[in-house]
Enzyme design. Structure first.
Site, PDB file in Angstrom:
ATOM      1  N   ASP A 258       0.724  -1.347   0.080  1.00 60.85           N
ATOM      2  CA  ASP A 258       0.095   0.017   0.111  1.00 60.85           C
ATOM      3  C   ASP A 258       0.894   1.432  -0.076  1.00 60.85           C
ATOM      4  OD1 ASP A 258      -2.467   1.317   0.116  1.00 60.85           O
ATOM      5  OD2 ASP A 258      -1.851   2.062   1.987  1.00 60.85           O
ATOM      6  N   ASN A 399       4.320  14.064   4.842  1.00 63.90           N
ATOM      7  CA  ASN A 399       3.791  13.894   5.973  1.00 63.90           C
ATOM      8  C   ASN A 399       4.922  13.399   7.083  1.00 63.90           C
ATOM      9  OD1 ASN A 399       3.651  10.917   6.154  1.00 63.90           O
ATOM     10  ND2 ASN A 399       1.980  11.214   4.814  1.00 63.90           N
TER      11      ASN A 399
HETATM   12  P1  NAD Z   1      12.464   9.029   0.515  1.00 61.24           P
HETATM   13  O1  NAD Z   1      13.198   9.381   1.648  1.00 61.24           O
HETATM   14  O2  NAD Z   1      12.484   7.741  -0.548  1.00 61.24           O
HETATM   15  O3  NAD Z   1      12.553  10.044  -0.499  1.00 61.24           O
HETATM   16  C1  NAD Z   1      12.706  11.549  -0.267  1.00 61.24           C
HETATM   17  C2  NAD Z   1      13.150  12.299  -1.776  1.00 61.24           C
HETATM   18  O4  NAD Z   1      13.351  13.725  -1.319  1.00 61.24           O
HETATM   19  C3  NAD Z   1      14.422  12.048  -2.247  1.00 61.24           C
HETATM   20  O5  NAD Z   1      14.569  11.842  -3.248  1.00 61.24           O
HETATM   21  C4  NAD Z   1      15.504  13.295  -1.493  1.00 61.24           C
HETATM   22  O6  NAD Z   1      16.463  13.364  -2.446  1.00 61.24           O
HETATM   23  C5  NAD Z   1      14.300  14.073  -1.783  1.00 61.24           C
HETATM   24  N1  NAD Z   1      14.667  15.241  -0.950  1.00 61.24           N
HETATM   25  C6  NAD Z   1      15.206  15.687   0.354  1.00 61.24           C
HETATM   26  N2  NAD Z   1      15.202  16.896   0.543  1.00 61.24           N
HETATM   27  C7  NAD Z   1      15.134  17.453  -0.415  1.00 61.24           C
HETATM   28  C8  NAD Z   1      15.194  19.013  -0.939  1.00 61.24           C
HETATM   29  N3  NAD Z   1      15.683  19.939   0.101  1.00 61.24           N
HETATM   30  N4  NAD Z   1      14.914  19.301  -1.953  1.00 61.24           N
HETATM   31  C9  NAD Z   1      14.534  18.338  -3.130  1.00 61.24           C
HETATM   32  N5  NAD Z   1      14.542  17.087  -2.901  1.00 61.24           N
HETATM   33  C10 NAD Z   1      14.812  16.962  -1.684  1.00 61.24           C
HETATM   34  O7  NAD Z   1      10.969   9.222   0.895  1.00 61.24           O
HETATM   35  P2  NAD Z   1       9.495   8.651   0.602  1.00 61.24           P
HETATM   36  O8  NAD Z   1       9.250   7.411   0.966  1.00 61.24           O
HETATM   37  O9  NAD Z   1       9.612   8.986  -1.044  1.00 61.24           O
HETATM   38  O10 NAD Z   1       8.716   9.650   1.228  1.00 61.24           O
HETATM   39  C11 NAD Z   1       8.422  11.058   0.930  1.00 61.24           C
HETATM   40  C12 NAD Z   1       7.302  11.826   1.495  1.00 61.24           C
HETATM   41  O11 NAD Z   1       6.041  11.279   1.100  1.00 61.24           O
HETATM   42  C13 NAD Z   1       7.290  11.595   2.967  1.00 61.24           C
HETATM   43  O12 NAD Z   1       7.106  12.636   4.014  1.00 61.24           O
HETATM   44  C14 NAD Z   1       6.181  10.678   3.262  1.00 61.24           C
HETATM   45  O13 NAD Z   1       5.740  10.603   4.497  1.00 61.24           O
HETATM   46  C15 NAD Z   1       5.187  11.029   2.223  1.00 61.24           C
HETATM   47  N6  NAD Z   1       4.412   9.817   1.643  1.00 61.24           N
HETATM   48  C16 NAD Z   1       3.098  10.359   1.745  1.00 61.24           C
HETATM   49  C17 NAD Z   1       1.965   9.384   1.522  1.00 61.24           C
HETATM   50  C18 NAD Z   1       0.688   9.803   1.262  1.00 61.24           C
HETATM   51  O14 NAD Z   1       0.357  10.939   1.515  1.00 61.24           O
HETATM   52  N7  NAD Z   1      -0.348   8.995   1.141  1.00 61.24           N
HETATM   53  C19 NAD Z   1       2.470   8.379   0.887  1.00 61.24           C
HETATM   54  C20 NAD Z   1       4.076   7.852   0.974  1.00 61.24           C
HETATM   55  C21 NAD Z   1       4.626   8.852   1.355  1.00 61.24           C
END
Ligand code: NAD
Length: 538
Positions: A258, A399
């Site tokens: 999910d 989030n």
């Molecule tokens: P991740 O750690 O895999 O990826 C984070 C990305 O952000 C990386 O590519 C990193 O290089 C980039 N990043 C970090 N700092 C940055 C900056 N200053 N400028 C530009 N890019 C930057 O994390 P993820 O699993 O992809 O999750 C990311 C976010 O999405 C989290 O906050 C997570 O909670 C959220 N998310 C939300 C939902 C939802 O709302 N349903 C679902 C999944 C993930």
């Protein structure tokens, strides 16, 4: 024990009616004297639970109270939850479940579900077989390695499968007696937990990858042997394991992740809804991501597939409709630091390390924030989106709220109210054109319960990407047109059950058309309505 059958009936959470046993039932089952004399209705019992919840001071206490009701009486528990999903979902799942997991060892009362410790390698089937039922259709499993945004919580992550399964039942009617929460306890690297005397999991470091993959494999095979019609939903696995596990099992067994696929589905639904609001096709959209991790690449991939399926556009061309920007700038071909999963998204473009500049050159119709960088969608960024679009899509998806790229109020304000908005976490109401608007939240809960119900009803052999494409489309079609004027892109959470059943019907038809169904139905909507669990005493 002299009166064991009566005692078991009274204490079996699936059979008990508590004070709602009628006089005749009390006589028939020798329950007289074991209950106070008043015979109550289910709704009167709900009233009592609501009064009890009001007595507690905080949501963790209310969570614990609801968990106790769940352990005692499933019908009553689900009647409470379905009476007001908007109020109760945040209590049994996010955000409260995060606090519950952190405190799990301390608040543990009755165990629930199955714990499979890595020390039981070689005996997984035997231990899983200890579960009381042979008919399990839906498992949510975690290894506790990335619980919400809280990191490694080891065996305390069990709160997540328990809470998530409650949502499957509340939102889409997946029968609770056919569900099973599981924790794969492969150790924890959380020192605080290892040193906490109340921690209930294995007190050892996480196992190495060879042991890990062999253990997960033994688990997946044991599920196939014991519960052949069961779907496995992988939940809150750290990305280094989540992606390879999904890649390995998605075509082998009935499973989905999910965090990867549900998130992509709900984001795609927001884009479809925005297209409806603008009267445009998805093939006219260009989406720029801030963040190119698991969420960003997962959503981008589903958008590309959607464009290809909807319009017949070749994949190579569809790929030019998404661009991703990470901590080192725009993902372009000349970059040498990209991970293999990012490489397909490297654009044929000049390097760029300024997000506003990336907006001005790509002219995206929407930006999606999955960077965890609070405030990254600043005034300059949002105004730049407003300059190149009549109605810009702005999705701060990171989030918790403290990480969101912007607030709803900012997005409405800096676009003069033209924004089409979806956030990853709930946002406070926005004052807009003299009205108060509840900003829409792209919550996976619009997708995964419906997916679960469709899989259960059809007995699906696999869960293809097409199922998520269909779910996204069906969800978007259910957004009232009146919402669009206010920039809202998702249905109301108060309608979640009706919405989920419709999404489930649509997904079931897709699974059927693809020949992935074990079961048949002439009318999937009717079949799903018939199968959906309704919290009533029988
Ligand atoms: P991740 O750690 O895999 O990826 C984070 C990305 O952000 C990386 O590519 C990193 O290089 C980039 N990043 C970090 N700092 C940055 C900056 N200053 N400028 C530009 N890019 C930057 O994390 P993820 O699993 O992809 O999750 C990311 C976010 O999405 C989290 O906050 C997570 O909670 C959220 N998310 C939300 C939902 C939802 O709302 N349903 C679902 C999944 C993930």
């Amino acid at each position: 024990m002299h009166n064991r059958p009566a005692f078991e009936l009274l204490h079996d959470p699936f059979l008990t009616k508590g004070t709602a046993f009628t006089e005749a039932e009390r006589q028939e089952h020798h329950l007289e004297g074991l209950l106070p004399p008043t015979v109550e209705t289910l709704d009167e019992q709900v009233e009592r639970v609501l009064n009890q919840l009001d007595r507690w001071d905080n949501d963790l206490e209310r969570y614990m109270h609801l968990r106790a009701v769940q352990d005692r009486n499933r019908t009553l528990f689900y009647r409470v939850l379905t009476s007001d999903p908007e109020r109760f979902l945040p209590l049994v799942y996010t955000p409260t479940v995060g606090d519950a997991c952190e405190e799990f060892g301390h608040i543990l009362t009755r165990p629930h579900g199955v714990y499979l410790p890595v020390t039981s390698q070689g005996r997984v089937k035997e231990i899983l077989g200890n579960w009381g039922s042979r008919d399990v259709r839906f498992i949510v499993v975690t290894d506790g390695s990335r619980i919400l945004g809280l990191g490694d919580l080891g065996a305390s992550g069990m709160g997540i499968p328990i809470g998530k399964l409650a949502l499957y039942t509340t939102c889409a009617g997946v029968p609770p007696e056919l569900t099973l929460p599981i924790t794969l306890d492969v150790g924890t690297d959380n020192e605080e937990f290892i040193n906490d005397p109340m921690y209930a999991g294995l007190r050892q470091k996480r196992c190495d990858d060879d042991t890990y993959y062999a253990f997960v494999d033994e688990f997946v095979q044991a599920v196939q042997d014991l519960f052949p019609e069961c779907c496995i939903q992988f939940e809150d696995f750290s990305m280094n394991h989540a992606a390879p596990l999904l890649a390995k099992y998605r075509d082998q067994v009935c499973c989905f992740n999910d965090d990867i696929q549900g998130t992509a589905g709900v984001a795609l639904a927001g884009i479809h809804a925005a297209c409806q609001a603008k009267g445009e096709s998805i093939s006219e959209q260009r989406i720029l991501f801030l963040g190119a991790g698991s969420a960003g690449t997962g959503i981008a991939e589903l958008i590309v597939e959607s464009i290809c399926v909807e319009t017949g556009m070749p994949r190579e061309e569809a790929m030019t409709h998404v661009r991703l920007f990470d901590i080192n700038g725009l993902l372009v071909r000349s970059r040498t630091d990209l991970a293999p999963f990012q490489q397909p998204f490297a654009a044929e473009a000049e390097p760029c390390d300024d997000f506003v500049e990336a907006i001005r050159s790509f002219k995206p119709t929407g930006i999606i924030g999955v960077s965890t960088v609070h405030g990254a969608f600043n005034e300059q960024v949002i105004r730049a989106m407003g300059e190149v679009n009549a109605r810009p899509l702005i999705f701060p998806y990171s989030n918790p709220t403290s990480r969101a790229e912007c607030t709803a109020q900012e997005a409405y304000e800096w676009t003069g109210g033209r924004v089409l908005f979806g956030s990853g976490t709930p946002m406070p109401p926005v004052e807009h054109k003299g009205r108060t608007i509840k900003p829409s939240q792209g919550n996976n809960v619009y997708i995964f319960p419906a997916m679960g119900m469709a899989i259960f009803a059809t007995g699906a052999r696999h869960v293809p990407q097409e199922a998520f494409l269909t779910a996204a489309k069906s969800l978007a079609e259910q957004v009232p047109v009146s919402y669009f004027e206010d920039g809202m892109l998702y249905p109301s959470r108060a309608e979640i059950r009706a919405v989920s059943l419709k999404v489930a019907g649509a997904v079931a038809r897709t699974l059927d058309e693809m020949g992935l169904n074990r079961h048949k139905a002439a009318d999937w909507d009717a079949r799903i309505a018939e199968l959906a669990f309704v919290p009533e005493y029988r």
